[in-house]
Structure formats: structure tokens, C-alpha cells
Design an enzyme around this catalytic site. Structure first.
Site, PDB file in Angstrom:
ATOM      1  N   GLU A 101      30.269  73.539  49.706  1.00 60.14           N
ATOM      2  CA  GLU A 101      29.953  73.146  51.071  1.00 60.14           C
ATOM      3  C   GLU A 101      30.226  74.234  52.111  1.00 60.14           C
ATOM      4  OE1 GLU A 101      28.514  70.311  52.036  1.00 60.14           O
ATOM      5  OE2 GLU A 101      28.364  69.654  49.944  1.00 60.14           O
ATOM      6  N   SER A 491      50.234   9.015  33.973  1.00 57.93           N
ATOM      7  CA  SER A 491      51.568   8.992  33.376  1.00 57.93           C
ATOM      8  C   SER A 491      52.361  10.281  33.537  1.00 57.93           C
ATOM      9  CB  SER A 491      51.459   8.650  31.885  1.00 57.93           C
ATOM     10  OG  SER A 491      51.021   7.316  31.734  1.00 57.93           O
TER      11      SER A 491
END
Length: 812
Positions: A101, A491
Site C-alpha cells: 500500500e 408431580s
């Protein structure tokens, strides 16, 4: 003869005049140009942001969620970005970025005139040749443009960019500029910055990147849409090799090193590596808390680090157990449903919910449920029917083909494949085997269930929620049935009432008459007659038998004796906060409670009577690692260790005892205890059980209280899911012991607290056992509460089923 001299003077005069005129024009032009530039400079300077604002720049950062083992497992973000310091960026990546770059980055002051001229010269030839020009911007210019400017192409913007670049270079070191550069830019597929890109493409920290991997990331900076290893693998590979060539040209690599790196294949991880379904209900609870506590910005932009209690292995086991259990218990009973969508005939709205992007052919369609490309044996996936005959069918399963025959649809009772399938149908298939080389799978037909369910697992020693599943599929319904759906408990409420009985004068050997009874409701003065599930009565039974066999009449009598208000008080002591009222029907679990509450309440039994408040998050840090909050672990002693162990011992009988309603779980061969539950008309099926170090619960039902089907009890619909989960947990424990070299491995047992004794009794009569007793059993007692006399023949004869082999059945 003087005329030539005159002409010469005229020519000199004219030449001098032209030169002066040109000079005047140049000076005037220069003055005008300088004035224009000065004016533009002043105008640009006066309208530009202060580059020092970079210090206050707050990019949108990922909130990372970590599992209990410290591994990242989930992200919340608008942009997938994790900031890292310069010293964590490997030199190979820095070199690759600079070489590609901005080769003069470490030598210029923000603007590289040689780079600009080089780019102009290259662009001239490229434009003439019809190719795309290349930019001459430095790294600093790119950063200035991205942080402060629009991407418009104009001289004014370029001048602003040059000015800002110079100012940035004055204020910040090269290292800081590179750090900002590496953290800021979008690198494709939702990843911002090199750390997120490294995690996405290679599944590793950026500091661990290999040279060729660093070159891939450096190459993507030029164009994430152009150089994607997922959508343009060949182009990205060429770009990587260009980066390596640039590193050689700039002296960062030798030619040998560069060529060796170029020879290596470009290997990236699959784009979608985990299912969005994994842990979705758990993470949604985390997300809701974070947004409430820290707001939207805190959740999606602040880069929080959230450490949770989730155990990934247990979560996977829970999800697979629940999904397979729901399918198997429903499909085997109710058969095939002709309600499957079809890609060829679906309307626009339905099609949008099925496929990622409509394609011209079935062979190109990609279903939204295909979140990654992996295919594993024994897993269930959505598939598209490509072709079907009476005896064979071909389906598209992600990027593979699936084959099935008539024997693979046996459970549907259909006469042929054509009778139930047609081209374009979206169905579910279970993979029997997969051949990656042929890209082909052997599959069988499956089906998404109508019933739903939930699963919760808690570490009883800490209260940490280790796994949570709120439904069959999060993408179908975000309603969390584990925490948002109070349902009648049946239950599974009984252990809390039996606990109250033990602390109000009863023992496991106490005898209660299981016989028809009518109570007068003290609230409305109406008679109430509880019924046992099997509509039978056992006569005199012990408290142990009442719980193991879930005798409703026994529980109702116990609650009547201690009073319904005491029953409610004990439920509250165990952490149940849902509305409860002191009615005798509490004994049958007619009030609604969430699964999370119930599992948390049960966790007090294996933890010696201490219950920890359940929690999902252990610690939250900001992006710098500062602790924002830590879990406030809250615990309380619900009952004594002695009572907790006695109840645990009673509930082991539900799993291990003769006729226990969860007797199938005894096959796991592990110290386990728990309780089944079924509500009226089979609307809800429960099982909650525990080992010494893990408590887990399952609920199965419909979102509306409609029946699951005949005899779909807790033992039939919920217990198999729980067993599937615990079988995997137990296998892991045994395998770990083997890996650790433990020869005589024995599973951890429930610890017996002091001040308890074991006495051999006759489990049918509850009296001290003699050689004549058929059912000797070592029962646990608090000293002084054990039976005082031995069993006799007359005692045996008073027990209705003493000499029968009748087994207990499941309960309401």
C-alpha cells in the site's frame, strides 16, 4: 549597410518585450495561483475537523461473549471489529501492508510525491490501455479519507486529504497510524480490522498469522468485494501472491522466501462455521440483560467482554437431545404430515423465508437454514427434493446429494415415496452416512415436530446455568419456554412437599393409607377427591413408595397434614416465585412454574440443602479489560444437609427403586435421582433429575395447553431426552478418567452428611426387616426416628400387593 543593424535591434527589442510579457504573465499567474491556493488552503483548513479528534474516535466494536472455559463463542455487533495494539500486529503483516500500500510509509510525512507521480505515470498507460487506474494515496491519506472525508472524487477533497495527512503525521507516530489503519478498515463479510479478519478467515489471533495468511489480509485492503477468499478464491490467491512479490521487491523477503510462500495453498475456514441456532436461547437471555444494563450502544458498539456460564459441550448435548427426543416421540406416534413448503410453488413471502436468493433451478437454491456447508452423520438437516420415484428419491443437501429409498420412510406408513414427496418439497432428512469424495449422503426421512420443549442444566454447587434450550428451533420461535413459559408442574412439585413432611415428623418409612378420600376445600367448602394416575389404590404404603410410585392420594394426605400453607412456604424456600396458593390441589402440581425455577429448586438437593440463585454471566469487562461488574453469587440454606440427603435418597428410588417411575434411567449406571411429572390430559411432561454435580430438567408440551397424546407421560416424553443428555455427560466423565489413567474408576456419589444412620427395613411395611421379609432395604433416618419394632407376617398381609409382582405406573 546600416539596415541590418537596425533589423537586429528591432528583433532584440521584440524578443525582450515578449520575454518580459511572458515573465509578467507567469508572475501574475503564479500570484493568482498562489492566491487561489492560499484561499483554497484557508478555506479547506477552516472547514476541516481537528485531527486530534482521533483520540476521541470511538469505532463500533464487537461485544464478545465467552463460554465458561474462556473461549469466545458469540458476538453482538453492528460491525465485527476488535481493536488491537500495534505491538500485537505481527511484523509480517506490517511489512505486507507497507510493501503493497505505501512502500515509503516510514520515510514520508504523510504525502509521497514520488508515489503520486508514479501512480500518475502508471495510470496514464492504464487509461490508454483501457485498464483501471491505481491510486497514489499513502496509508496516512487512506486513513484520513476514511476517518474524516467523503469518498467523492474531486480536487477539493484531494487537497483536504493531503492537508489532513500532514496534520496526522505531525501528531501521531508511524506506529500509531498503522495501528489505526489496521483496526479501522472493512475487510469483507462483516469483518472490520485485521483482528476480526484473522478470526474470520483463519480462526486465530492476528499475532499468530503465518506469512502467507498475513499476505491474504494485506491484499484484501485494496478491495474487500474484489478479493474475497469465499466469492473469488482465484482472484484472492493472485492478490496474495502479488503482495508476496511486493514484499520481495521491497526487501522484506528474499526471493526464495517469497516463492516458498507462494507455493503454499490458500486455506481459509468456512464462512459459517457454527450454527446460528447454537445456544441461541441462552445468548438471547444474555443479550436482553446487556441491552437493559448498558443500552444499545453499549451492547453493539462498546466492545464489551462478557464471560458467561455456558458449557459448550453440555449445550450441544442438550440441543441434540431435545431435538431428537421431540422428533422421535412425536413422529413414531402421529406419522407424516403433508404440510411441507415447496420451493416451486411457494408464494413470494414463503419463498423469501426459505431461500437465501431465488435461483432459476432447484440445483442452485440455497436454503436459509443451511448456515454452513458441513454435513455430519446422524444429524438432521433441511433438504430440497430434486427427483422422486415410487422407490427412490434424490434430495439436495447443501452442496451434496442425498439418496433415500422406501425403507427410509418406514415410520410414515406411506405406500411409496411418491405418495408423500414431490419435486421441490423442503423436507427434513437424517444423515446415515456421508461420503465427502463422492459428495453424497445416505439419508432417511425425518420431520419437524409440532410439540415443543425446553431444557435447563445448572451446576448445583454454584448456580451457574451450564446449558439452556428454550425450544426446538430459535429461528422458528424466539419464545423461550425455559424461562418465559410457566406451566403446570404435575408431580415434579412433590419433592418439596415431601421435604416439608420430613421436617414435620414423617420419615421415609412412615406409612400412609393409599385409599379413596374426600377433602372439604377450606376456601370454597367444596369436596375434592384426588385420584391416582392408575385409578388404583395400594392400601398402606410407605412415604418412600408414595414418592417413588407418585401416589397422588398419599401426597394429598401429606399436604393436608402439614397444611397447604406450609406446602406453599416450602416451595418458596426452594426459590419458586411463580404464583402459588394454599390449595390442596398443590399436591398435584396444578399451579404454573417455569422450568428454570424448577431446576434451580431441585439443585438444592445435591448441594446439601443450599440453593444458589441461577445466573448466566460471571463477569463483564470493557474493551480495555476493566471489570464493569461481576456476578453477585447469592445462596441460602433451604433445608438441612440431612433433610436434603434424605430427599435425594428417596428420589434415587424414583430412578433405581422397584417400580420407580423413572426406572429406565437406572440403565445409565450412575448415581442419579429425580422426579417425573405429568399434568392432566397429558398436556405437560416433565423430568427433573440430578447427579452429585449437575442438575437438569426437561419440559415437553405445546405452547397451548393441548394434549401430547395418550400415555405421553413424563417417563415417556421427557425422561428419554434427559437420559440422552446424561448418557453423553457420563460417557465424557468415563472417557476423561480413562485418559487420565484412572484404572478403578468409580463415579462420584452423593455425600452422606453426619448425623444420619442407615437401617435395614422392610420397604413395604416400613418396619425393621427380618429374614422372612421379601423386600429388605437400607433406609436412611435421623437417629432416633428409625422404626422401633420388627416386621411380622400380619404386617405383610396388611399390604395389598406384598405378594404380587405388579409394577407401578406413571402418575398425574
Amino acid at each position: 549597410m546600416k539596415i541590418p543593424s537596425l533589423n537586429l535591434r528591432v528583433k532584440k527589442f521584440k524578443r525582450g518585450t515578449v520575454l518580459r510579457a511572458v515573465l509578467i504573465l507567469l508572475v501574475a499567474g503564479l500570484a493568482i495561483g498562489l492566491g487561489a491556493l492560499a484561499g483554497a488552503y484557508i478555506s479547506i483548513k477552516d472547514n476541516l475537523p481537528n485531527v486530534a479528534d482521533i483520540d476521541n474516535f470511538r469505532p463500533k466494536l464487537i461485544t464478545t461473549v465467552y463460554a465458561a472455559d474462556g473461549q469466545p463463542i458469540k458476538e453482538f455487533a453492528e460491525e465485527r471489529r476488535v481493536e488491537i495494539a500495534y505491538d500485537r500486529i505481527p511484523k509480517s503483516l506490517v511489512d505486507a501492508i507497507v510493501a503493497t500500500e505505501d512502500p515509503n510509509f516510514f520515510h514520508h510525512g504523510g504525502v509521497d510525491m514520488r508515489g503520486i507521480l508514479r501512480a500518475v505515470w502508471a495510470d496514464l498507460f492504464k487509461v490508454l490501455g483501457g485498464k483501471r487506474p491505481e491510486g497514489g494515496s499513502t496509508i496516512t491519506q487512506q486513513l484520513a479519507r476514511s476517518l474524516f472525508l467523503h469518498r467523492e472524487v474531486s480536487l477539493r477533497r484531494k487537497l483536504k486529504e493531503l492537508y489532513l495527512s500532514r496534520e496526522i503525521e505531525k501528531l501521531y507516530s508511524k506506529e500509531k497510524i498503522l495501528e489505526l489503519y489496521c483496526n479501522h478498515f472493512f475487510l469483507g463479510h462483516g469483518a472490520f480490522g485485521v483482528q476480526s479478519a484473522s478470526n474470520l478467515f483463519f480462526g486465530k489471533d492476528v499475532a499468530s498469522l503465518d506469512l502467507e495468511e498475513a499476505a491474504v489480509i494485506a491484499g484484501i485492503f485494496r478491495g474487500p468485494s474484489l478479493y474475497s477468499p469465499y466469492s473469488n478464491k482465484a482472484g484472492t490467491l493472485n492478490r496474495r501472491n502479488h503482495v508476496l512479490n511486493r514484499m520481495v521487491s521491497e526487501g522484506y523477503l528474499t526471493r526464495t522466501e517469497g516463492e516458498a510462500a507462494k507455493e503454499k495453498p490458500m486455506v481459509v475456514l468456512p464462512l459459517r462455521r457454527t450454527s446460528a441456532e447454537f445456544g441461541a436461547y441462552f445468548f438471547e437471555e444474555v443479550r436482553r440483560y446487556l441491552e437493559k444494563a448498558y443500552g444499545y450502544d453499549g451492547l453493539y458498539r462498546a466492545g464489551l467482554k462478557v464471560f458467561t456460564t455456558l458449557d459448550p459441550a453440555l449445550q450441544r448435548y442438550a440441543e441434540k437431545a431435545l431435538q431428537s427426543g421431540l422428533r422421535s416421540t412425536e413422529n413414531s406416534r402421529n406419522g407424516w404430515r403433508a404440510d411441507k413448503p415447496n420451493v416451486l410453488t411457494a408464494g413470494p413471502d414463503v419463498l423469501k423465508s426459505l431461500v437465501a436468493a431465488p435461483k432459476a433451478s432447484l440445483e442452485e437454491q440455497w436454503l436459509l437454514s443451511w448456515e454452513n456447508q458441513s454435513i455430519e452423520s446422524r444429524e438432521v438437516y433441511d433438504a430440497i427434493v430434486l427427483a422422486v420415484s415410487p422407490t427412490d428419491a434424490t434430495v439436495r443437501l447443501k452442496n451434496a446429494l442425498g439418496r433415500m429409498t422406501g425403507k427410509d420412510i418406514g415410520w410414515t406408513k406411506a405406500r411409496s415415496l411418491e405418495a408423500i414427496l414431490k419435486r421441490g418439497d423442503v423436507i427434513q432428512v437424517k444423515v446415515g452416512s456421508f461420503d465427502p469424495s463422492a459428495n453424497e449422503a445416505k439419508v432417511s426421512l425425518d420431520q419437524k415436530p409440532l410439540r415443543n420443549g425446553a431444557f435447563v442444566a445448572i451446576d448445583p454447587r454454584t448456580g451457574q446455568v451450564r446449558a439452556l434450550v428454550g425450544g426446538y428451533a430459535f429461528r422458528d420461535s424466539q419464545f423461550n419456554r425455559a424461562v418465559q413459559a410457566p406451566r403446570q408442574t404435575g408431580s415434579v412439585i412433590k419433592p418439596f412437599l415431601y421435604t416439608a413432611a420430613l421436617e414435620h415428623g414423617f420419615t421415609p418409612a412412615s406409612v400412609i393409607a393409599d385409599e379413596p378420600v374426600t377433602f372439604i376445600d377450606r376456601w370454597n367448602n367444596e369436596p375434592w377427591s384426588p385420584k391416582n394416575y392408575d385409578r388404583k389404590y395400594k392400601g398402606a404404603v410407605t412415604l418412600r413408595a408414595g414418592l417413588e410410585q407418585s401416589r397422588n392420594v398419599v401426597t394429598a394426605k401429606l399436604l393436608d397434614f402439614i397444611s397447604p400453607q406450609v406446602g406453599v412456604d416450602y416451595c418458596r424456600r426452594f426459590g419458586i416465585t411463580s404464583p402459588l396458593y394454599p390449595y390442596l390441589s398443590l399436591s398435584l402440581g396444578t399451579f404454573e412454574v417455569t422450568l428454570l425455577e424448577m431446576v434451580s429448586a431441585f439443585s438444592a438437593f445435591p448441594d446439601k440443602g443450599v440453593r444458589f440463585r441461577p445466573y448466566f454471566i460471571t463477569r463483564i469487562e470493557d474493551k480495555e479489560g476493566n471489570v464493569l461488574e461481576e456476578a453477585r453469587v447469592e445462596s441460602e440454606e433451604v433445608v438441612s444437609p440431612q433433610t436434603a440427603y434424605m430427599m435425594t435418597y428417596l428420589m434415587r428410588g424414583v430412578v433405581e427403586g422397584e417400580g420407580g417411575t423413572a426406572g429406565a434411567a437406572a440403565a445409565l449406571g450412575w448415581p442419579l435421582a429425580g422426579k417425573t411429572g405429568t399434568t392432566d390430559k397429558y398436556s405437560d411432561a416433565w423430568f427433573i433429575g440430578f447427579s452429585p454435580d449437575l442438575c437438569a430438567g426437561v419440559w415437553v408440551g405445546h405452547d397451548l395447553p393441548i394434549p401430547l397424546g395418550a400415555r405421553q407421560t413424563g417417563a415417556a416424553a421427557a425422561l428419554p431426552i434427559w437420559m440422552n443428555f446424561f448418557a453423553r455427560v457420563i460417557d465424557d466423565a468415563r472417557n476423561k478418567a480413562k485418559t487420565d489413567g484412572v484404572v478403578d474408576f468409580a463415579p462420584p456419589d452423593f455425600e452422606v452428611p453426619p448425623n444420619l444412620i442407615f437401617v435395614e427395613i422392610d420397604r413395604k411395611t416400613g418396619l425393621l426387616a427380618t429374614p422372612a421379609c421379601l423386600y429388605p432395604f437400607r433406609e436412611v433416618f435421623i437417629p432416633g426416628t428409625e422404626p422401633s419394632r420388627y416386621c411380622t407376617l400380619a404386617d405383610h398381609l396388611r399390604i395389598l400387593d406384598y405378594y404380587s409382582n405388579e409394577k407401578a405406573t406413571e402418575e398425574h
